[in-house]
Design an enzyme around this catalytic site. Structure first.
Site, PDB file in Angstrom:
ATOM      1  N   SER A   1       0.837  -1.201   0.000  1.00 49.04           N
ATOM      2  CA  SER A   1       0.000   0.000   0.000  1.00 49.04           C
ATOM      3  C   SER A   1       0.870   1.248   0.000  1.00 49.04           C
ATOM      4  O   SER A   1       2.087   1.185   0.204  1.00 49.04           O
ATOM      5  CB  SER A   1      -0.895   0.016   1.247  1.00 49.04           C
ATOM      6  OG  SER A   1      -0.112   0.245   2.412  1.00 49.04           O
ATOM      7  N   LYS A   2       0.224   2.389  -0.217  1.00 50.65           N
ATOM      8  CA  LYS A   2       0.921   3.673  -0.178  1.00 50.65           C
ATOM      9  C   LYS A   2       1.561   3.884   1.191  1.00 50.65           C
ATOM     10  O   LYS A   2       2.670   4.425   1.293  1.00 50.65           O
ATOM     11  CB  LYS A   2      -0.055   4.800  -0.494  1.00 50.65           C
ATOM     12  CG  LYS A   2       0.569   6.176  -0.496  1.00 50.65           C
ATOM     13  CD  LYS A   2      -0.446   7.246  -0.768  1.00 50.65           C
ATOM     14  CE  LYS A   2      -1.323   7.508   0.433  1.00 50.65           C
ATOM     15  NZ  LYS A   2      -0.563   8.101   1.564  1.00 50.65           N
ATOM     16  N   ARG A   3       0.863   3.456   2.230  1.00 53.91           N
ATOM     17  CA  ARG A   3       1.387   3.633   3.590  1.00 53.91           C
ATOM     18  C   ARG A   3       2.700   2.886   3.798  1.00 53.91           C
ATOM     19  O   ARG A   3       3.559   3.332   4.549  1.00 53.91           O
ATOM     20  CB  ARG A   3       0.352   3.182   4.624  1.00 53.91           C
ATOM     21  CG  ARG A   3      -0.837   4.132   4.746  1.00 53.91           C
ATOM     22  CD  ARG A   3      -1.811   3.674   5.820  1.00 53.91           C
ATOM     23  NE  ARG A   3      -2.440   2.409   5.485  1.00 53.91           N
ATOM     24  CZ  ARG A   3      -3.486   2.295   4.660  1.00 53.91           C
ATOM     25  NH1 ARG A   3      -4.000   3.370   4.096  1.00 53.91           N
ATOM     26  NH2 ARG A   3      -4.027   1.121   4.404  1.00 53.91           N
TER      27      ARG A   3
END
Length: 509
Positions: free
Chosen positions: A262-264
């Protein structure tokens, strides 16, 4: 393959393109080019509430940067447009009505409140509410209602949806190029909504109609769409159309732990997850591979090997080599773990492969932003090219060049404390004064001549090489780093080299 291969990448314009989406686009591109086919961009923007301004342009520009451009797109009509679903709105209703006429779909008038109540009732009994064969004959739809009641509701403008009528007591045999044959019991399928009374189709109907009308031969998409495969195959059959071939790609997994990348994860671990920089309407900026200094060929090479195995030990592939070698049957079923360090390994390889002239041009852009470097394009390019050739071996990004070679542009203001204690001894200033005399006698200030003269003098004086070479490097660089010290002196030139040595002598004294 008898038909011309046509594949599509069909993102929703809801924000920047995650590298999982980029890999899907890449695999579509490689497959299309391998078989002399077309690579189509279709924008699936039926959900206007999630539309993000600039997202479509971002997708096109990102693909162009990666050198995998679309053959057809909203701005490049190939005769199958429009390529935005919002502009194809009028197309879908006839197919929804065709499904009703053939008995493969039905009108449903259930309100959201009625369905919410049913879900809660099921939950109290610890069951999951599914709208399908087991309850559709008792719900608020055209199967349970009389024809007169249905017509009256339609004429009155009552809100409705059109649902697909899933078959009962059947076993579907679904073929996937990557996963083989998948068996599905149709009794577990729900009757998905295909069309709404506001005139907009859902993803499922629009997707099937568009793929058919655009003559898509192969649907290559992420495994998150695998649960939709049965409905899509059933829709093709219900509409009397030939189904394309399907291939569902594995997920890209987190570098550590479990779950999808994910982006996180990128924010947390310090690596980009977008191809190019993305700026939000709120003013937030997310870095991309381009802005972090990666070359597009490094990103492409990395992504190609995330879930695909060429069947050999080869890891470095040009785009042409990838096209030649790519085969969907060699795509793995299991998720592919993302490795940020492996991405840097690819980047390092491609940086070393670049010619010094190209790298010098890129370095110049970096230097132009450093007012203290003193580099000017017109009279220093030859020197800059030579500098790049000397320092690139220790670099992964062009942005590393300054750290590796700042001493070529700035004389040291200080000397590494630990190194100077070791190199600057009693008698060192006298040795360096003698080195200055040797250098003054060098009419030709090439590295070869300087090396020959200085080493010859060291040998003649019977001095240990370390007593000369360590302080000489420290005088020119300020630290014990950099390429061959005589190469450094040659690039700096006689005047600057002697000036730096004299400055070191002053420091020692």
């Amino acid at each position: 393959m008898s038909k011309k291969v046509r594949v599509r990448f069909a993102p929703s314009p809801t924000g920047p393109l995650h590298i999982g989406g980029v890999r899907t686009a890449l695999f579509n591109y490689l497959f299309a080019k391998k078989h002399g086919g077309d690579f189509v961009l279709r924008i699936e923007d039926t959900d206007q509430t999630r539309y993000v301004e600039g997202a479509e342009d971002y997708i096109v520009k990102a693909m162009n940067w990666l050198n995998i451009p679309f053959d057809e797109s909203p701005k490049k009509d190939g005769g199958f447009g429009p390529y935005r679903q919002s502009e194809r709105k009028e197309i879908y209703k006839q197919y929804a009505e065709q499904l009703i006429a053939s008995g493969n779909a039905y009108y449903a008038f259930d309100t959201s409140e009625e369905l919410s109540t049913l879900r809660k009732e099921y939950e109290t009994e610890k069951k999951t509410f599914i709208y399908n064969w087991h309850n559709r004959e008792s719900l608020h739809n055209s199967i349970a209602l009389s024809e007169e009641d249905v017509n009256a509701k339609l004429e009155a403008g009552d809100n409705y949806v059109i649902r697909f009528k899933s078959p009962t007591n059947k076993t579907l045999q679904l073929n996937d190029i990557i996963r083989g044959v998948i068996s599905i019991d149709t009794n577990i399928l729900d009757d998905k909504v295909l069309f709404k009374s506001d005139g907009m189709p859902t993803y499922h109907l629009a997707n099937i109609v568009d793929d058919h009308l655009m003559e898509i031969t192969h649907v290559i998409r992420g495994e998150e769409w695998l649960p939709s495969l049965s409905l899509h195959v059933l829709l093709y059959k219900a509409l009397g159309w030939e189904s394309p071939e399907f291939a569902h790609l594995p997920l890209i997994m987190k570098p550590v732990g479990k779950g999808k990348l994910s982006k996180r994860d990128g924010d947390k671990m310090g690596f980009p997850v977008f191809p190019t920089e993305w700026k939000t309407a709120e003013g937030d900026t997310f870095s991309g591979y381009r802005e972090d200094g990666y070359f597009p060929e490094a990103v492409i090479n990395m992504l190609a090997l995330l879930g695909w195995n060429p069947g050999t030990e080869q890891e470095i592939f040009s785009l042409d080599e990838l096209i030649e070698a790519f085969d969907l049957s060699r795509v793995n079923k299991a998720g592919a773990k993302f490795d940020p360090e492996k991405t840097k390994w690819f980047q390092n390889h491609y940086l070393q492969e670049k010619n010094d002239v190209e790298l010098a041009e890129l370095f110049l852009i970096d230097l132009d932003q450093r007012k203290d470097s003193g580099i000017r394009r017109n009279d220093n390019m030859v020197q800059l090219i030579k500098i790049v050739g000397l320092i690139k071996e220790r670099a992964t990004f062009v942005s590393d060049f300054w750290e590796q070679g700042d001493f070529f542009f700035l004389a040291p203001n200080s000397y590494n404390e630990k190194a100077s204690k070791k190199a600057f001894k009693e008698g060192t200033s006298g040795i360096l004064k003698s080195v200055v005399e040797v250098l003054n006698d060098c009419d030709d200030f090439t590295s070869e001549v300087i090396s020959e003269k200085v080493k010859g003098w060291i040998t003649s004086q019977e001095i240990g090489f370390g007593k000369v070479m360590m302080p000489l490097r420290l005088a020119l660089v300020g630290e014990m780093k950099g390429p061959d010290v005589f190469e450094i002196a040659s690039v700096l030139g006689k005047e600057e080299t002697i000036s730096r040595i004299k400055k070191a002598i002053e420091f020692i004294n």
